[in-house]
Write an enzyme that holds these catalytic residues in place. Structure first.
Site, mmCIF file in Angstrom:
data_model
loop_
_atom_site.group_PDB
_atom_site.id
_atom_site.type_symbol
_atom_site.label_atom_id
_atom_site.label_comp_id
_atom_site.label_asym_id
_atom_site.label_seq_id
_atom_site.Cartn_x
_atom_site.Cartn_y
_atom_site.Cartn_z
ATOM 1 N N ASP A 197 52.424 60.829 27.287
ATOM 2 C CA ASP A 197 53.572 59.997 27.369
ATOM 3 C C ASP A 197 54.197 59.899 28.674
ATOM 4 O O ASP A 197 53.801 60.691 29.646
ATOM 5 C CB ASP A 197 54.582 60.605 26.398
ATOM 6 N N ASN A 237 62.484 68.320 16.459
ATOM 7 C CA ASN A 237 62.654 67.371 14.994
ATOM 8 C C ASN A 237 61.106 67.106 14.981
ATOM 9 O O ASN A 237 60.939 66.366 13.895
ATOM 10 C CB ASN A 237 63.422 66.190 15.337
ATOM 11 N N HIS A 269 58.488 66.154 16.597
ATOM 12 C CA HIS A 269 57.652 65.219 17.226
ATOM 13 C C HIS A 269 56.399 65.439 17.838
ATOM 14 O O HIS A 269 56.631 66.752 18.421
ATOM 15 C CB HIS A 269 58.741 64.132 18.207
ATOM 16 N N GLU A 291 58.600 59.963 17.254
ATOM 17 C CA GLU A 291 59.613 60.631 16.499
ATOM 18 C C GLU A 291 59.672 60.376 15.313
ATOM 19 O O GLU A 291 58.915 59.507 14.694
ATOM 20 C CB GLU A 291 60.915 59.716 17.334
HETATM 21 C C1 GLP Z 1 59.261 66.223 25.027
HETATM 22 C C2 GLP Z 1 57.902 65.807 25.128
HETATM 23 C C3 GLP Z 1 56.762 66.241 24.010
HETATM 24 C C4 GLP Z 1 57.234 67.736 24.069
HETATM 25 C C5 GLP Z 1 58.455 68.297 23.663
HETATM 26 C C6 GLP Z 1 58.884 69.467 23.639
HETATM 27 O O1 GLP Z 1 59.800 65.282 24.148
HETATM 28 N N1 GLP Z 1 57.651 64.360 25.139
HETATM 29 O O2 GLP Z 1 55.503 65.963 24.491
HETATM 30 O O3 GLP Z 1 56.051 68.350 23.304
HETATM 31 O O4 GLP Z 1 59.531 67.460 24.853
HETATM 32 O O5 GLP Z 1 59.347 70.107 24.717
HETATM 33 P P1 GLP Z 1 59.520 71.521 25.274
HETATM 34 O O6 GLP Z 1 58.104 72.162 25.274
HETATM 35 O O7 GLP Z 1 60.245 71.505 26.624
HETATM 36 O O8 GLP Z 1 60.577 72.139 24.278
#
Ligand code: GLP
Length: 242
Positions: A67, A136, A138, A143
């Site tokens: 992404d 959440n 995702h 989402e």
């Molecule tokens: C973002 C990214 C995800 C990632 C998520 C969790 O929203 N788009 O790909 O998995 O955050 O991030 P973190 O690993 O910092 O908790």
């Protein structure tokens, strides 16, 4: 689904990096699906270390990222292209021409998303997709929704994701409200999937992902239907799993 429980974040990072390194050993010309966020940082650090020690070679590897924030340039320190360069690509011998991150500067969402799907197709699909997990549930920026989006698409970020990710920005108002993300179908098409999860704040989401109902309300729950998923999670993240 294979689940590896590790003591802590460092062990999780090492195990995940070993799985990625094994993929590169098995198929030096492999296509890695890569992820951003704070969770995979330690995984990338191990890969960089092993490359610098001479035990890992990225010269045949191609990559596709999950992404990118819409509107952020590759030079913006919060963009996912910048993250990938900074945490991995700049430190290993991967050919950057074969690293694909959705183009955050493409204002035409349809065009940006089609380009990314096309890049994945041209590479012949993803051998191993690395995923983090949102609080959440995702994955990528898919989402909670009323359906599972199939292909790369443009999303409006939820308030909970904006709140979770604002820690990386100097002000909440700077967090982009939209992003381009691989769809659930794009992710599920990867031959293998590796999910890294750390910390108690992910325990509910991880429990729902592994043992809850399969629902677009918890996008990661779809992974229960994938034939080759490996989860590497620390004790804290697995603490709610019965
Ligand atoms: C973002 C990214 C995800 C990632 C998520 C969790 O929203 N788009 O790909 O998995 O955050 O991030 P973190 O690993 O910092 O908790």
């Amino acid at each position: 689904m294979r689940i590896y429980k590790t003591k802590n974040y460092d062990e999780m990072s090492k195990k995940a990096a070993q799985i990625i390194a094994a993929q590169i050993e098995l198929k030096p010309e492999c296509v890695l699906g890569l992820a951003t966020g704070s969770t995979p940082v330690g995984t990338y650090q191990n890969l960089v270390k092993w490359y610098q020690e001479g035990s890992l070679d990225f010269s045949g590897v191609s990559s596709c990222n999950l992404d990118e924030y819409k509107g952020l340039s590759p030079e913006n320190e919060q963009s996912y292209r910048y993250f990938m360069n900074h945490n991995l690509f700049d430190h290993v011998n991967i050919d950057k021409e074969r690293t694909f991150v959705p183009n955050g500067l493409e204002e035409d969402s349809k065009q940006a998303c089609e380009m990314h799907e096309q890049a994945i197709r041209a590479l012949g699909g993803i051998d191993l997709q690395l995923l983090g997990l949102g609080r959440n549930g995702h994955i990528g920026f898919n989402e909670p929704a009323d359906h599972f989006p199939k292909e790369t698409h443009c999303v409006n970020l939820t308030e909970s994701t904006i709140q979770a990710n604002k820690r990386f920005f100097s002000d909440e108002s700077e967090v982009p409200r939209q992003a381009y993300t691989m769809g659930i179908g794009t992710i599920m098409n990867a031959a293998k999937i590796l999910v890294v999860v750390s910390g108690e704040d992910k325990a509910d989401a991880l429990c729902a992902m592994i043992s809850g109902p399969i629902t677009p309300d918890v996008p990661a729950s779809i992974l229960q239907l994938h034939p080759d998923v490996t989860v590497v999670a620390d004790e804290a993240a697995l603490s709610k799993l019965k």
